[in-house]
Each structure stands twice: as C-alpha cells, then as structure tokens.
Design a protein around this motif. Sequence first.
Motif, PDB file in Angstrom:
ATOM      1  N   THR A 169       0.828  -1.176  -0.067  1.00  9.78           N
ATOM      2  CA  THR A 169      -0.079   0.054  -0.152  1.00  9.78           C
ATOM      3  C   THR A 169       0.867   1.344  -0.034  1.00  9.78           C
ATOM      4  O   THR A 169       2.189   1.207   0.122  1.00  9.78           O
ATOM      5  CB  THR A 169      -0.862  -0.047   1.150  1.00  9.78           C
ATOM      6  OG1 THR A 169      -0.088   0.367   2.324  1.00  9.78           O
ATOM      7  CG2 THR A 169      -1.840  -1.326   1.567  1.00  9.78           C
ATOM      8  N   VAL A 170       0.258   2.417   0.110  1.00 10.26           N
ATOM      9  CA  VAL A 170       1.040   3.686  -0.073  1.00 10.26           C
ATOM     10  C   VAL A 170       1.972   3.999   1.120  1.00 10.26           C
ATOM     11  O   VAL A 170       2.724   4.487   1.382  1.00 10.26           O
ATOM     12  CB  VAL A 170       0.193   4.872  -0.349  1.00 10.26           C
ATOM     13  CG1 VAL A 170      -0.336   4.933  -1.682  1.00 10.26           C
ATOM     14  CG2 VAL A 170      -0.899   4.852   0.677  1.00 10.26           C
ATOM     15  N   ASP A 171       1.363   3.351   2.310  1.00 10.36           N
ATOM     16  CA  ASP A 171       2.267   3.344   3.787  1.00 10.36           C
ATOM     17  C   ASP A 171       2.881   2.125   3.879  1.00 10.36           C
ATOM     18  O   ASP A 171       3.587   2.008   5.013  1.00 10.36           O
ATOM     19  CB  ASP A 171       1.147   3.457   4.557  1.00 10.36           C
ATOM     20  CG  ASP A 171       0.619   5.099   4.840  1.00 10.36           C
ATOM     21  OD1 ASP A 171       1.265   5.961   4.275  1.00 10.36           O
ATOM     22  OD2 ASP A 171      -0.474   5.374   5.147  1.00 10.36           O
ATOM     23  N   ASP A 172       2.831   0.893   3.118  1.00  8.12           N
ATOM     24  CA  ASP A 172       3.657  -0.318   3.259  1.00  8.12           C
ATOM     25  C   ASP A 172       4.299  -0.604   2.044  1.00  8.12           C
ATOM     26  O   ASP A 172       3.373  -1.198   1.333  1.00  8.12           O
ATOM     27  CB  ASP A 172       2.621  -1.124   3.932  1.00  8.12           C
ATOM     28  CG  ASP A 172       3.573  -2.549   4.131  1.00  8.12           C
ATOM     29  OD1 ASP A 172       4.712  -2.592   4.153  1.00  8.12           O
ATOM     30  OD2 ASP A 172       2.748  -3.708   4.336  1.00  8.12           O
ATOM     31  N   LEU A 173       5.526  -0.510   1.829  1.00  3.45           N
ATOM     32  CA  LEU A 173       6.178  -0.911   0.696  1.00  3.45           C
ATOM     33  C   LEU A 173       6.528  -2.212   0.766  1.00  3.45           C
ATOM     34  O   LEU A 173       6.846  -2.990  -0.359  1.00  3.45           O
ATOM     35  CB  LEU A 173       7.510  -0.351   0.597  1.00  3.45           C
ATOM     36  CG  LEU A 173       7.570   1.465   0.505  1.00  3.45           C
ATOM     37  CD1 LEU A 173       8.902   2.096   0.786  1.00  3.45           C
ATOM     38  CD2 LEU A 173       6.794   1.913  -0.685  1.00  3.45           C
ATOM     39  N   GLY A 174       6.049  -2.932   1.705  1.00  2.00           N
ATOM     40  CA  GLY A 174       6.180  -4.579   1.708  1.00  2.00           C
ATOM     41  C   GLY A 174       6.828  -4.890   2.908  1.00  2.00           C
ATOM     42  O   GLY A 174       6.796  -6.191   3.392  1.00  2.00           O
ATOM     43  N   ASP A 175       7.610  -4.265   3.830  1.00  2.00           N
ATOM     44  CA  ASP A 175       8.297  -4.720   4.898  1.00  2.00           C
ATOM     45  C   ASP A 175       7.392  -4.917   5.996  1.00  2.00           C
ATOM     46  O   ASP A 175       7.421  -6.006   6.676  1.00  2.00           O
ATOM     47  CB  ASP A 175       9.201  -3.700   5.236  1.00  2.00           C
ATOM     48  CG  ASP A 175       8.720  -2.342   5.449  1.00  2.00           C
ATOM     49  OD1 ASP A 175       7.715  -1.994   4.869  1.00  2.00           O
ATOM     50  OD2 ASP A 175       9.472  -1.501   5.838  1.00  2.00           O
ATOM     51  N   ASP A 176       6.332  -4.251   6.314  1.00  2.00           N
ATOM     52  CA  ASP A 176       5.428  -4.544   7.269  1.00  2.00           C
ATOM     53  C   ASP A 176       4.659  -5.952   6.724  1.00  2.00           C
ATOM     54  O   ASP A 176       4.220  -6.540   7.753  1.00  2.00           O
ATOM     55  CB  ASP A 176       4.401  -3.255   7.533  1.00  2.00           C
ATOM     56  CG  ASP A 176       5.034  -2.100   8.122  1.00  2.00           C
ATOM     57  OD1 ASP A 176       6.146  -2.507   8.856  1.00  2.00           O
ATOM     58  OD2 ASP A 176       4.366  -1.175   8.067  1.00  2.00           O
TER      59      ASP A 176
END
Length: 429
Positions: free
Chosen positions: A145-152
Amino acid sequence: MAAPDEPRDDADAPETVSADAPAEVKADAAAAEGSDDHFHAARLGDDVGDRPRKDGPHPKDAAEPDDVIRQPEDVAPDTSEETPGKTQRVDAEGDEAPMDAEPTQKKRAALVYNPTKVEPETLRARVAELAVAADWAEPLFYETTVDDLGDDATRAALDEKVDAVLVAGGDGTVRAVAEALTSTGVPLTIIPSGTGNLLARNLNLPLTDTDAMIRATFEGDILSIDTGIARIRRVDGEVEEHGFSVMAGIGLDAAMIQNTRDDLKKQVGWVAYVDGAARSLVSAKPFRVMYQLDGHRLHSAKVQSVLFANCGALQGGVALIPDASVADGRLDVAVLQPSGVLGWLGVWRSIVWDNSVLRKFRAGRRVLERRKDTSVRYLRGTGIELATSPAQPIELDGDEFGEATRIYTRIIAGGLVVALPKGHDTSTL
C-alpha cells in the motif's frame, strides 16, 4: 582488487552551519571540515546489530521530481478508502482477508506484491496452483500500500510462521521485503517485475519466466547472499536504519533519482533515468565529505557522489562496480569526483567502457592497469562511515530516502536466503 588510491583533497570548506543547528549537525560539519575528533565522537557505526531498525519516520516517497528534496515527515500519507494505508492481506480472489490466517500443518508461502506492477489475479492464481501441486498449503497474499512498501506485510507473514516469501514488484518492493527477511533464514523468491529488477539481474535470474521463479519456491535451490545495512542521520539528528540489496548512494545519484519523472519512467522504463541525470547535472555541485573504512584511516575529499554497493551490475549490461559480488561478504564503494567536463567524460569512460567492455578482455585489463584516472575511485571493506555538511540526498536501491548528514553502511554476510531455479548457475556471482 588493487589497493585503493587516496581521493584527492583539493576542496574548499563546506557551507557555514547556523548557530542553532542540532549538535549532531555541528559535529558532522566539523567532521566535513576535517576534525578527526568530531568525526569519531559522532560515529554511527558503533554497536550495530544484524537487523535493520526503524526508529525514524517512514521514508516513503520522500520527494516528488520537482527539484525540491523533502524529508519523509514532510509527505502526508496518501491514504483513502480505496487505498488504505496499512498492511493489507487478501484472499485468492483479491477480497480483503483477516490478518490472522487459519493454522495449517503443511508448509505455507506468502506472496507480497505491488498491485500496480503485476496482474494480481493471474499472479495469485498461478502461485496458488503451483503451491497445491507441491503439496503446500494455500498461500497468504499481501498487497503493498502507499504506507507499506512491503516490509510490514512481510513481518505480518513471518508472524504467521510462513516457510517462504515471494515478492513481485519494483526494486523498492524487493528492497523492503528483503529488509524484513534479513537474518531470519526464511527464503525469498524474487518474481521480476517493474523496470529495474536489479537484484534479479545480479543473480542472473530469468526475467521473463514467472513460472520458473514461482516453482523455485517449492522445488528450487537456495543460496545465502549478502545484504546491506545503512544507518543514516537526518538533519534534525534523527537516526534511522534500513536495508538495501543492491546499493546505496549519497549525492548526485540520489538527486538523479529525485529528478526522474514518474510518468516518463512508466513509459520508457529505466531509460527515464537518463532524463533525471540530465536534469540533475545542470545544478550539480561537488560537496565535501569525511569518510573512513572500518579499520582504516580517515579521508577527506570533494565529491559528486559516493556509492555503497552489495553488487554492481545495472540495466543494459553496465557494470557500475565490476568487482562487487553479492556473495563475498564485502562492501564495495565508488567515489565519484570528476573535475569539469573532462572529469565527467572520465566517469563515463570508467563505468560504461572500462568496466563493461575492457575488463572482459586480458588486453583491456592491461590497459587499465597502466591508466591513471582519478574521476572514479574504488574502495572495499566491511563497512564505511561518511559525514558531510550541508545534508545531501540519499537513495537505497533506487528509492529516494530524503537527506542525511551522515551515513554508515555495512554488509551482513549471508544475511539473506534466496530461492533459485533448480540447477541455477551461481559460479559467476
């Protein structure tokens, strides 16, 4: 690699720092002016761990390509009901799914993907189909998402005790997922997507055979490769730590990325960076740095850019740092310090001609051994710390990360486990 030459030291002092600047910035300014005491008093390279930490604000989209470099906290989260700014799990049909997955006795994989870089329905269906064929449980699917590039999302998958993680997206998505998997031992499968695919290129992975990479998750070989860590200090003294898989940089390379138009990148891919480079060179100015390789003495230089590489190949067969290896446990550094137009021609010759052409031939390597060129200096070590003032833009794996006055980068040897197609040749890595 031959012993590195000392960069020339012919620069003027950096700009004056205001009296009300944070103490850390004053120390970095003193370091950039040549004070050994201040440089070591403000070191970031002490007491580092093997996992990236995130104490500061999220660096997502730190600046738009409008010639203004912003800090991450200056960018408001771009969230809405259609694009929620949180970790998001979906089911095989793409509908929202609960974060807590049903337990299973079988092995299970997770797919983290950027929905703007892939065809989600097709990809989810194929991953699910091949997982069932391998007698694994139904995969977990996470959209960035716009706030989660994939690490979370990756950390959420790890909380579900997954046995493997697949990633599909651009270099930024791969970087974020690899950061979360560092030192976990959980294998990462890279499904090449987007415009760069830099880590996939450096691993010589098939860039157009999606099935081959998905199958690698369930029946392929695994390889431990190095991964990079960058600890950075912001202008306000805030310290953050992030991972990188390919390379990090400070100076002109980050400004080039900042000046690359997103619309052009979507149209022509990585060639758009040529436009960004042209826009950046117009206002490019050298800046003073103090730097020190771990276990070596302190140096001062005036540079345009410094690159910290885990591996060195770029698109189009360009070898930015020809001796860099993703599996040698070493950090390779390129110090770019051209003087005038001829100096930039020297940089171009070194990177595009010398590294990518001449080094492939014995006669060419003999020519390079006799040549004295100070436009690009190559260094190698276990880690390096660099201080500068005023702050300069930085980038990690092609993503802009705002500005910093100090950066410490190092390599975690074998810190990331990757899945490769069965029998994949790793002799050249």
